[in-house]
Design a protein around this motif. Structure first.
Motif, PDB file in Angstrom:
ATOM      1  N   GLY A   1       0.825  -1.273   0.091  1.00 55.03           N
ATOM      2  CA  GLY A   1       0.080   0.015  -0.019  1.00 55.03           C
ATOM      3  C   GLY A   1       0.807   1.436  -0.338  1.00 55.03           C
ATOM      4  O   GLY A   1       0.532   2.302  -0.695  1.00 55.03           O
ATOM      5  N   PHE A   2       2.010   1.380   0.926  1.00 57.44           N
ATOM      6  CA  PHE A   2       2.899   2.581   0.698  1.00 57.44           C
ATOM      7  C   PHE A   2       3.581   2.576  -0.522  1.00 57.44           C
ATOM      8  O   PHE A   2       3.432   3.731  -1.143  1.00 57.44           O
ATOM      9  CB  PHE A   2       3.946   2.180   1.939  1.00 57.44           C
ATOM     10  CG  PHE A   2       4.945   3.223   2.137  1.00 57.44           C
ATOM     11  CD1 PHE A   2       4.685   4.494   2.951  1.00 57.44           C
ATOM     12  CD2 PHE A   2       6.138   3.103   1.385  1.00 57.44           C
ATOM     13  CE1 PHE A   2       5.830   5.254   3.061  1.00 57.44           C
ATOM     14  CE2 PHE A   2       6.991   4.265   1.438  1.00 57.44           C
ATOM     15  CZ  PHE A   2       6.797   5.288   2.255  1.00 57.44           C
ATOM     16  N   LEU A   3       4.043   1.549  -1.053  1.00 52.20           N
ATOM     17  CA  LEU A   3       4.763   1.777  -2.379  1.00 52.20           C
ATOM     18  C   LEU A   3       3.513   2.222  -3.475  1.00 52.20           C
ATOM     19  O   LEU A   3       3.862   2.897  -4.374  1.00 52.20           O
ATOM     20  CB  LEU A   3       5.353   0.477  -2.792  1.00 52.20           C
ATOM     21  CG  LEU A   3       6.427   0.063  -1.788  1.00 52.20           C
ATOM     22  CD1 LEU A   3       6.990  -1.390  -2.391  1.00 52.20           C
ATOM     23  CD2 LEU A   3       7.522   0.925  -1.924  1.00 52.20           C
TER      24      LEU A   3
ATOM     25  N   ARG B   1     -10.683   4.212  -7.508  1.00 55.27           N
ATOM     26  CA  ARG B   1      -9.853   4.900  -6.181  1.00 55.27           C
ATOM     27  C   ARG B   1      -8.744   5.381  -6.429  1.00 55.27           C
ATOM     28  O   ARG B   1      -8.434   6.487  -5.796  1.00 55.27           O
ATOM     29  CB  ARG B   1      -9.910   3.689  -5.099  1.00 55.27           C
ATOM     30  CG  ARG B   1      -9.422   4.165  -3.769  1.00 55.27           C
ATOM     31  CD  ARG B   1      -9.136   3.198  -2.815  1.00 55.27           C
ATOM     32  NE  ARG B   1     -10.600   2.230  -2.495  1.00 55.27           N
ATOM     33  CZ  ARG B   1     -10.680   1.645  -1.536  1.00 55.27           C
ATOM     34  NH1 ARG B   1      -9.663   0.559  -1.307  1.00 55.27           N
ATOM     35  NH2 ARG B   1     -11.948   1.018  -1.561  1.00 55.27           N
ATOM     36  N   ASP B   2      -7.862   4.640  -7.079  1.00 53.44           N
ATOM     37  CA  ASP B   2      -6.725   5.135  -7.609  1.00 53.44           C
ATOM     38  C   ASP B   2      -6.735   6.339  -8.433  1.00 53.44           C
ATOM     39  O   ASP B   2      -6.127   7.484  -7.988  1.00 53.44           O
ATOM     40  CB  ASP B   2      -5.777   4.349  -8.576  1.00 53.44           C
ATOM     41  CG  ASP B   2      -5.472   2.841  -7.780  1.00 53.44           C
ATOM     42  OD1 ASP B   2      -5.348   2.808  -6.764  1.00 53.44           O
ATOM     43  OD2 ASP B   2      -5.368   1.999  -8.596  1.00 53.44           O
ATOM     44  N   PHE B   3      -7.846   6.676  -9.130  1.00 54.71           N
ATOM     45  CA  PHE B   3      -7.847   7.946  -9.990  1.00 54.71           C
ATOM     46  C   PHE B   3      -8.385   9.383  -9.159  1.00 54.71           C
ATOM     47  O   PHE B   3      -7.830  10.013  -9.441  1.00 54.71           O
ATOM     48  CB  PHE B   3      -9.150   7.707 -11.029  1.00 54.71           C
ATOM     49  CG  PHE B   3      -9.471   9.068 -11.669  1.00 54.71           C
ATOM     50  CD1 PHE B   3      -8.537   9.596 -12.578  1.00 54.71           C
ATOM     51  CD2 PHE B   3     -10.731   9.381 -11.507  1.00 54.71           C
ATOM     52  CE1 PHE B   3      -9.128  10.461 -13.451  1.00 54.71           C
ATOM     53  CE2 PHE B   3     -10.995  10.540 -12.095  1.00 54.71           C
ATOM     54  CZ  PHE B   3     -10.267  11.305 -12.960  1.00 54.71           C
ATOM     55  N   ALA B   4      -9.156   8.513  -7.941  1.00 54.82           N
ATOM     56  CA  ALA B   4      -9.512   9.673  -7.304  1.00 54.82           C
ATOM     57  C   ALA B   4      -8.502  10.228  -6.233  1.00 54.82           C
ATOM     58  O   ALA B   4      -7.865  11.587  -6.202  1.00 54.82           O
ATOM     59  CB  ALA B   4     -10.779   9.102  -6.364  1.00 54.82           C
ATOM     60  N   LEU B   5      -7.539   9.310  -5.948  1.00 53.44           N
ATOM     61  CA  LEU B   5      -6.490   9.608  -5.113  1.00 53.44           C
ATOM     62  C   LEU B   5      -5.395  10.530  -5.937  1.00 53.44           C
ATOM     63  O   LEU B   5      -4.830  11.254  -5.398  1.00 53.44           O
ATOM     64  CB  LEU B   5      -5.657   8.634  -4.319  1.00 53.44           C
ATOM     65  CG  LEU B   5      -6.390   7.754  -3.290  1.00 53.44           C
ATOM     66  CD1 LEU B   5      -5.755   6.563  -2.911  1.00 53.44           C
ATOM     67  CD2 LEU B   5      -6.682   8.730  -2.193  1.00 53.44           C
ATOM     68  N   ALA B   6      -5.114   9.989  -7.098  1.00 57.31           N
ATOM     69  CA  ALA B   6      -4.157  10.919  -7.952  1.00 57.31           C
ATOM     70  C   ALA B   6      -4.704  12.171  -8.336  1.00 57.31           C
ATOM     71  O   ALA B   6      -4.129  12.990  -8.227  1.00 57.31           O
ATOM     72  CB  ALA B   6      -3.851   9.977  -9.415  1.00 57.31           C
TER      73      ALA B   6
ATOM     74  N   ALA C   1      -2.945   7.241   2.542  1.00 60.29           N
ATOM     75  CA  ALA C   1      -4.296   6.667   1.805  1.00 60.29           C
ATOM     76  C   ALA C   1      -4.130   5.312   1.290  1.00 60.29           C
ATOM     77  O   ALA C   1      -4.917   4.536   1.324  1.00 60.29           O
ATOM     78  CB  ALA C   1      -4.537   7.663   0.987  1.00 60.29           C
ATOM     79  N   GLY C   2      -2.830   5.057   0.592  1.00 68.00           N
ATOM     80  CA  GLY C   2      -2.471   3.943  -0.098  1.00 68.00           C
ATOM     81  C   GLY C   2      -2.438   2.624   0.894  1.00 68.00           C
ATOM     82  O   GLY C   2      -2.769   1.662   0.865  1.00 68.00           O
TER      83      GLY C   2
ATOM     84  N   SER D   1      -5.890   2.123   2.074  1.00 69.05           N
ATOM     85  CA  SER D   1      -6.588   1.321   1.214  1.00 69.05           C
ATOM     86  C   SER D   1      -6.306  -0.122   1.191  1.00 69.05           C
ATOM     87  O   SER D   1      -7.095  -1.047   0.968  1.00 69.05           O
ATOM     88  CB  SER D   1      -6.470   1.873   0.046  1.00 69.05           C
ATOM     89  OG  SER D   1      -7.086   1.407  -1.075  1.00 69.05           O
ATOM     90  N   SER D   2      -4.833  -0.585   1.328  1.00 68.26           N
ATOM     91  CA  SER D   2      -4.477  -1.800   1.350  1.00 68.26           C
ATOM     92  C   SER D   2      -5.035  -2.673   2.579  1.00 68.26           C
ATOM     93  O   SER D   2      -5.157  -4.151   2.610  1.00 68.26           O
ATOM     94  CB  SER D   2      -2.725  -1.928   1.459  1.00 68.26           C
ATOM     95  OG  SER D   2      -2.447  -1.691   2.414  1.00 68.26           O
ATOM     96  N   LEU D   3      -5.299  -2.122   3.560  1.00 66.88           N
ATOM     97  CA  LEU D   3      -5.751  -2.886   5.011  1.00 66.88           C
ATOM     98  C   LEU D   3      -7.241  -2.982   4.831  1.00 66.88           C
ATOM     99  O   LEU D   3      -7.684  -3.840   5.966  1.00 66.88           O
ATOM    100  CB  LEU D   3      -5.202  -1.967   6.115  1.00 66.88           C
ATOM    101  CG  LEU D   3      -3.643  -1.883   6.316  1.00 66.88           C
ATOM    102  CD1 LEU D   3      -3.342  -0.966   7.464  1.00 66.88           C
ATOM    103  CD2 LEU D   3      -3.138  -3.334   6.276  1.00 66.88           C
ATOM    104  N   ILE D   4      -7.903  -2.097   3.940  1.00 70.45           N
ATOM    105  CA  ILE D   4      -9.459  -2.220   4.140  1.00 70.45           C
ATOM    106  C   ILE D   4      -9.918  -3.536   3.360  1.00 70.45           C
ATOM    107  O   ILE D   4      -9.512  -3.652   2.043  1.00 70.45           O
ATOM    108  CB  ILE D   4     -10.171  -0.961   3.705  1.00 70.45           C
ATOM    109  CG1 ILE D   4      -9.544   0.203   4.301  1.00 70.45           C
ATOM    110  CG2 ILE D   4     -11.599  -1.219   3.636  1.00 70.45           C
ATOM    111  CD1 ILE D   4      -9.961   1.557   3.912  1.00 70.45           C
TER     112      ILE D   4
END
Length: 409
Positions: A125-127, A373-378, A402-403, A406-409
């Motif tokens: 998620g971090f990467l 979700r990626d699009f919204a964050l970018a 956020a990344g 998101s990976s933990l949800i």
């Protein structure tokens, strides 16, 4: 870039200082200069023109114009040249370069060493957050550069032609060809009245020394690929790849992204995921974006990597820009007034916008944005940078958080 509250520095004396003074001043800048090349120039002006009064406003503005004209990292080239001026020659320039570069290079190298042991959902998620940072930062760079470097139809057409050429014919050779094409089209489409050129550079560099530096730049550029092919040395191949990239980077640190991606990802030296993660982190550290090279050299999947790879890659990427600016210092006053040179540079800068626009799509967007979700964050990152004007390191923290979440949800 001159707030009205600051005192006037137009009459500042241009005195010489010591190597130690230069090193100390640039270590401070290397530890505190967040925000990319344009912000670095603001830090330089505040610290060295206004506070320390190393040079006057006219000389500083003229030096910035020279470094914007040449390929290479503009903020590092300005810092190197200021070191040459204050330290009375090449040793002063080297002291400034080392002091400004070392802090962020060490951070990037440390990240490279720890990346292999950073695994699991949180790490993923971090990467991934760092890759989304890269989308936002490159989009901001394309947006800002397009506004300043393609303000009319001819230059917009050159940018579109360069983008189309690079997309249709991927690879480093296509990018080099696009830059040359931009210069040729600039000579044809971008001629006009010569721009005013204020100030005069008066640096302790003779024309002989400048000529030697320019010849050395060309000799290394031409000889290294031949030597690498003849010997089969991977170390020489790495040096050649990074040196060639550094020799062709017009427009600042972000433009190195497509060049380096072509040189290290395409042949399989570095994975695209590792490449984009490192580039995202480079936005959060102080100092020049070009220290991304230290990370790439360290994470390569074949030797030389680690400390040796980091050193080779970093020196090779930064060396051509330093040789060019040192070589041009004694010739710039006469060269910069020529209308043909100004027209070619307008075309080259427009082509750079197109090349960076192509890189925004691939590999940056295609590797990072896979879901809504990626699009919204970018998009959030882009708006935070362009509308809310938040510093890059803040956006890095927010999107990596956020990344990770998101990976933990």
């Amino acid at each position: 870039m001159r707030p009205s509250a600051l005192p006037d520095a137009t009459s500042a004396p241009q005195e010489r200082g010591s190597i130690g003074e230069v090193f100390a001043a640039f270590v401070k800048l290397g530890l505190t200069s967040f925000g990319g090349p344009v912000a670095h120039l603001g830090y330089y002006r505040q610290e060295l023109v206004i506070r320390r009064r190393w040079l006057d406003e006219a000389t500083f503005a003229d030096l910035v114009a020279l470094c914007q004209f040449l390929p290479g990292p503009a903020s590092s080239q300005v810092g190197f040249s200021l070191g040459v001026l204050r330290g009375n020659g090449l040793l002063g320039g080297l002291a400034a370069w080392l002091a400004f570069t070392l802090p962020s290079a060490l951070i990037m190298f440390a990240f490279a060493l720890g990346a292999a042991h950073f695994t699991g959902p949180v790490a993923e998620g971090f990467l991934h957050g760092l890759k989304l940072v890269a989308v936002a930062v490159v989009a901001q760079a394309v947006w800002g550069m397009a506004q300043s470097l393609t303000p009319d139809r001819p230059r917009a057409a050159i940018a579109l032609a360069a983008l189309s050429f690079v997309v249709l014919f991927p690879g480093s050779l296509a990018q080099i060809s696009a830059i040359v094409l931009g210069a040729v089209l600039g000579l044809w489409l971008c001629r006009g009245e010569a721009s005013a050129v204020p100030g005069r550079l008066n640096f302790p560099v003779t024309r002989l020394n400048g000529s030697v530096a320019l010849c050395l730049f060309a000799a290394v550029l031409l000889a290294t690929p031949i030597a690498a092919a003849a010997t089969g040395s991977h170390a020489l191949a790495v040096f050649d790849a990074f040196y060639r990239s550094g020799a062709l980077v017009f427009g600042g640190g972000h433009v190195v992204l497509p060049l380096l991606q072509s040189e290290v990802v395409t042949p399989g030296w570095v994975s695209n995921e590792a490449f984009l993660a490192g580039y995202g982190l480079a936005q959060a550290v102080p100092g020049p974006v070009f220290t991304f090279a230290a990370y790439l050299g360290a994470v390569m999947n074949m030797p030389p990597n680690g400390a040796a790879g980091a050193t080779i890659a970093l020196v090779a990427l930064l060396l051509p820009g330093m040789l060019l600016v040192y070589g041009m210092l004694p010739f710039w006053d006469s060269f910069r007034t020529r209308p043909a040179a100004q027209a070619a540079m307008r075309g080259t800068n427009a082509a750079v916008v197109g090349i960076l626009g192509a890189a925004l799509y691939s590999p940056v967007w295609t590797s990072a944005v896979a879901t809504p979700r990626d699009f919204a964050l970018a998009l959030l990152g882009f708006l935070l940078l362009t509308v809310w004007k938040l510093p890059s390191w803040t956006v890095v923290l927010l999107l990596t958080a956020a990344g990770t979440l998101s990976s933990l949800i």
